[in-house]
Each structure stands twice: as C-alpha cells, then as structure tokens.
Scaffold this active site. Structure first.
Site, PDB file in Angstrom:
ATOM      1  N   GLY A   1      15.028  -5.333  -4.282  1.00 50.28           N
ATOM      2  CA  GLY A   1      15.185  -4.704  -5.824  1.00 50.28           C
ATOM      3  C   GLY A   1      14.763  -5.562  -6.687  1.00 50.28           C
ATOM      4  O   GLY A   1      14.425  -6.870  -6.541  1.00 50.28           O
ATOM      5  N   CYS A   2      14.278  -4.764  -7.787  1.00 51.16           N
ATOM      6  CA  CYS A   2      13.583  -5.967  -9.074  1.00 51.16           C
ATOM      7  C   CYS A   2      14.827  -6.111  -9.751  1.00 51.16           C
ATOM      8  O   CYS A   2      15.846  -5.219  -9.896  1.00 51.16           O
ATOM      9  CB  CYS A   2      12.909  -5.154  -9.683  1.00 51.16           C
ATOM     10  SG  CYS A   2      11.449  -4.532  -8.624  1.00 51.16           S
ATOM     11  N   VAL A   3      15.094  -7.181 -10.402  1.00 55.88           N
ATOM     12  CA  VAL A   3      16.261  -7.588 -11.091  1.00 55.88           C
ATOM     13  C   VAL A   3      15.842  -7.729 -12.598  1.00 55.88           C
ATOM     14  O   VAL A   3      14.659  -7.926 -13.031  1.00 55.88           O
ATOM     15  CB  VAL A   3      17.082  -9.018 -10.776  1.00 55.88           C
ATOM     16  CG1 VAL A   3      17.815  -8.596  -9.597  1.00 55.88           C
ATOM     17  CG2 VAL A   3      15.881  -9.808 -10.505  1.00 55.88           C
TER      18      VAL A   3
END
Lengths: 106, 416
Positions: free
Chosen positions: A104-106
C-alpha cells in the site's frame, strides 16, 4: 496464519487471506480462489491476462502492482479491471494469483 | 578532490532540492564542486500552508517566496522547465535549449497533480461545485466558495493513492467542521469523507484514532470507494462499480504522478513517473550517480515535507561519500512526523517510520509533545513550524534534539 485446501493441496494463508508462499500456488487453484475472493466466475482470458501479469510483476519487483499501474501496463483498462475484479482489482487479483497484498501507499 | 571541479545538478528547488543544495554547498568550495539548481518557476510554496487558505487562516502571499532567494550564494539557479534527462550521457536538456552536464544528478522534482486523469474532474463543475485545495488556484477559489456555502452535502474525496501529505484531507475535514460551526451553519451541512483506503488512514492504530475523531465531529466516513468519474454538473461521484455519491460541493484530491519530463527521459522513472530508489541510501536504481529526494522517489514513505527533511541528512551524507569515492553508509529509516490539525485550535501529532506505525506517547522523548492525542501544544507546534521551514529547514540548519532516525524513548507499544 491459517491453512486451507485449494485444488486438493494444503496452502498457508496470512490473516488477510493472502498466500504466505507464492510458490505454493498453481493455476489449478485459481477457480476456487476466485470464488473465495468473490470474483465472478468462470475466469475469462482477460482474468488470466491480469493474474499472470500480477505474478510476473511480483516475481520481478517484489510487490504486485497497484490498480493505477495495472491500468497503465497490463493491457486491461482500469474500468475493465473493476468489471473483472469488482471492489478492488489489485487486492482481489493478488489474492487469486497467490501473491501477497500489493504494498500500500502511505 | 583535485582536478576539474565536479558538477552536481539538482532538479527542483522545492523543499528537498533547496535543503540539499544548501547543505552540500557548505561542504565543498566552489573550486571543487559546481552546483546547478533548475526549476520551472520562481515561486516556492510552503505547501502545508495551502490547507489553511480555504478557511481564511493563511494569506496566499504569506506562504510563497522566491525560490532563488532560499538558495545560498555559490549555487547557480536556472529558471527553466526541464525537457528530459539522458541517463547514459549524464546530461539534462532544459526547455530553453541549454544542456547541463552532471557528475551527480539529484532528482527532487516532487509529485504533480493529474486531475486530467479522472473523467469529468476538469469538466463543467470545476471551480464551481468541484474544487481542490492542493494548489494555490484551487485553494483560493475554494475560500470564496466556502464563505458562502450555507447548506448541503460537502464531500472530501481522495481519488487514489499516493498523494502528498496523506493526513491533509483529514485535516481539511476537521477544519471544515470547525469553520462551519463558527459560521453557525454546521447543522445544515453534511460532511462526508470518501477514501479508497479500507480505513481513515493507512496505519491501523492511527486509523482507529482518526476514525473516532471523524465520528465525534459527525463526519461520515465512506471507505473503499474507487472514484471513476466526477460529474460536476450532475453533482455526483461515480465509482468504478457504478455506485454514486451525490454532493453539493466536492473537494477532491486528484491523482498524483511524477513530473512530466520523467516520462520523456528513457529509463528514469516508473509507470507513474516516480524514480525507483533504494529505501535506505536514496540512491536511484537507475544509475549509481543519480540520487532522489522527497516525493519524486518511489520509496514506501509518505510523500511529505517531514519525510524529505529527515531524508535530507542521509542523502547529503551519501552524495558526499559518492563524490569522495567512498561507499554509501548513511541509511534512512522512513521516519515521518506529522501534525494533524483537528480544528478548534488543537492538533494531533504522529511519528512513524517504515517499520513502526504511529504509536501513542510523547515526542521526541518521555517529556515532549503528546502523540496521537489532541492538544493545543501540537497546534502551536504546527503554527510555529512555518518559520522554522524558511529559516531553519531550507537553509540546512539542524534542530537541537530532533534527529533523522525515529525516536522510540517516549512511545508506548499498543495493540488495537
């Protein structure tokens, strides 16, 4: 961690239901995995195009692609991806292709 | 170093490019290293300030300063767009046709908004019923709209990740709740927060805290919504699964990608225009003499100024090692630190890295700012940061007691 049987073979899954070891996956498991993930079956050629692409990207880059990357590189448009894998194409295709959840991108 | 001076070319004069150029300039005399910095305009925007513009809490003039004035003397500033980078020839072609040759290249061109990639977003309702606060034009137009918005449904919509400062849309929701309350119209306005994520935020402990704050403030949360179209004239968001969410006012965070020249530079970037980069050393995977700082990198850290700031020290040490022919020893741990404005003069603070999610406790040690908890002190910290940005961070000064690595002393492990 839990274990489950797909195509008669026992595999290890993590808490979110993704394969712990992508090497345990085989194409014969895909139809049962598709049902488990709520992907409309039978799997079509387009589904397979995405599943194979997910695996090759995972083995090359260490993480499966996100939906945007899939839309730009898999040859299947984002709109089609949502028809093939409703709700979350990257997540569902990763689950069905036996690879970990895409980073996932944070 | 001996012989001809080496050449460092820095692409981008934002947070990362400016602080790196200034720090490296201090380390080498001009006779050893020539530093060229390129940017397409001369307006350095303090981007955290954009959040406050729609609520009349920041003046647009206040948060913009000339880029060249933030650079130390002895740094050459080129005001031009970048056309392409040739990673084999070690050259950068600028829009004004000039060519810069480099021994080391630092890519610090950040991320750009790509509203054109979402169907309908720039259509009829743009800057009428549909806005963004992620750039100055949008934030300024939205300020006018909010001042007269008295009733109806406002949606805050993140199209997809990655985005700059992933907490900013949450802060916008909290501030909107405060702003409409102050104006006495809150009861006539519904605020809905719509995200493609499966929670309010990416990390579980913080996500739970932030979701309960949304709930307390009567802000509706819609998760796993994948925006396919923004229909401004029909006033609705349409998901890829064809579900629809109606609105009277939409505040949209558009898709983000790397700077446009990356696509015209063979071998430099990935499908989204970000540069494949080593998480720890910040050296690119493209060529050993190309380094990447800030949003332009594809590292799994937030695209945020605080990350760029903490990366800066590591990056500068590694570029200096590279120039001196030594191995790269400095490593970045993914440290991020964000104040989250929650309205009514309060804020939360979160602190995390690649491995450790945001935890409760205090920062930077047992006595310090409260973590994951609303407080007035954090709000003051957020306000004071702007001055440090211009006078401390960009010039390359260290803050006493604040190191690059994430501190653990004041934190409480938790399970949620």
């Amino acid at each position: 961690m839990t274990t489950k049987h797909f195509a008669g073979i026992e595999v290890e899954l993590n808490d979110e239901g993704f394969f712990v070891d992508p090497a345990q996956w085989s194409e014969a498991m895909a139809p049962e995995l598709a049902e488990a993930w709520g992907i409309p079956t039978p799997l079509t050629d387009k589904h397979w195009q995405v599943l194979r692409f997910m695996r090759s990207e995972y083995f090359e880059k260490g993480t499966g692609p996100t939906v945007r990357k899939l839309g730009k590189t898999s040859g299947v448009t984002v709109k089609e991806l949502y028809q093939l894998f409703p709700k979350g194409p990257a997540k569902l295709a990763a689950g069905c292709a036996g690879i970990p959840k895409p980073r996932g991108c944070v | 170093m001996t012989g001809r001076p080496k050449r460092l070319v820095v692409l981008g004069a934002g947070t990362g490019g400016t602080l790196a150029a200034n720090r490296i300039r201090k380390h080498y005399p001009v006779s050893d290293l020539v530093i060229d910095v390129v940017d397409q305009n001369n307006e350095h925007v303090y981007q955290p300030g954009l959040l406050f513009v729609p609520f009349g809490l920041a003046d647009p003039e206040e948060i913009v300063r000339p880029r060249d004035r933030q650079l130390h003397s002895g740094i050459n500033y080129h005001l031009s767009a970048i056309r392409s980078v040739d990673v084999d020839a070690n050259t950068v072609l600028l829009d004004d046709e000039s060519v810069l040759t480099y021994d080391v290249l630092l890519v610090a061109t950040g991320s750009v908004l790509q509203p054109e990639e979402t169907d309908g977003l720039l259509g009829e309702g743009w800057l009428d019923t549909v806005f963004t606060f992620y750039d100055m034009e949008g934030a300024t137009a939205l300020a006018k709209k909010l001042a007269t918005f008295d009733s109806g449904r406002m949606v805050i919509n993140i199209v997809d990740m990655p985005i700059k400062c992933p907490v900013a849309p949450l802060e916008f929701a909290f501030l909107a709740d405060w702003y409409f309350t102050e104006r006495g119209v809150r009861d006539d306005i519904t605020i809905t927060y719509i995200t493609p994520l499966d929670g309010a935020f990416t990390k579980p402990t913080a996500s739970a805290t932030l979701a309960s704050l949304l709930d307390e403030k009567n802000i509706e949360l819609v998760t796993e919504f994948n925006t396919g179209e923004v229909d401004g004239s029909g006033r609705k968001l349409v998901g890829y699964d064809e579900s629809e969410i109606p609105f009277d006012l939409a505040v949209v965070v558009p898709l983000h990608g790397g700077a446009a020249y990356v696509e015209d530079s063979p071998g430099l970037g990935d499908e989204l225009g970000f540069i494949p980069t080593d998480n720890a050393t910040l050296q690119s995977a493209v060529r050993p003499n190309i380094f990447v700082l800030g949003d332009a990198a594809d590292v799994p850290a937030s695209k945020a100024g605080s990350v760029t700031h903490f990366e800066g020290e590591v990056l500068v040490a590694n570029i200096e090692s590279f120039l001196d022919g030594q191995s790269l020893e400095a490593t970045f741990d993914g440290h991020a630190n964000c104040f989250i404005e929650t309205g009514f003069s309060k804020a939360l603070l979160i602190d995390f890295n690649y491995e450790t999610e945001p935890l409760p406790g205090h920062y930077p040690g047992p006595i310090g700012l409260p973590l994951l908890k609303e407080s007035r002190l954090n709000h003051l910290g957020k306000l004071m940061f702007q001055s440090f940005y211009w006078h401390g961070l960009l010039p390359g000064r260290d803050i006493p007691g604040i190191g690059t690595d994430m501190p653990t002393a004041g934190k409480h492990p938790t399970s949620v």
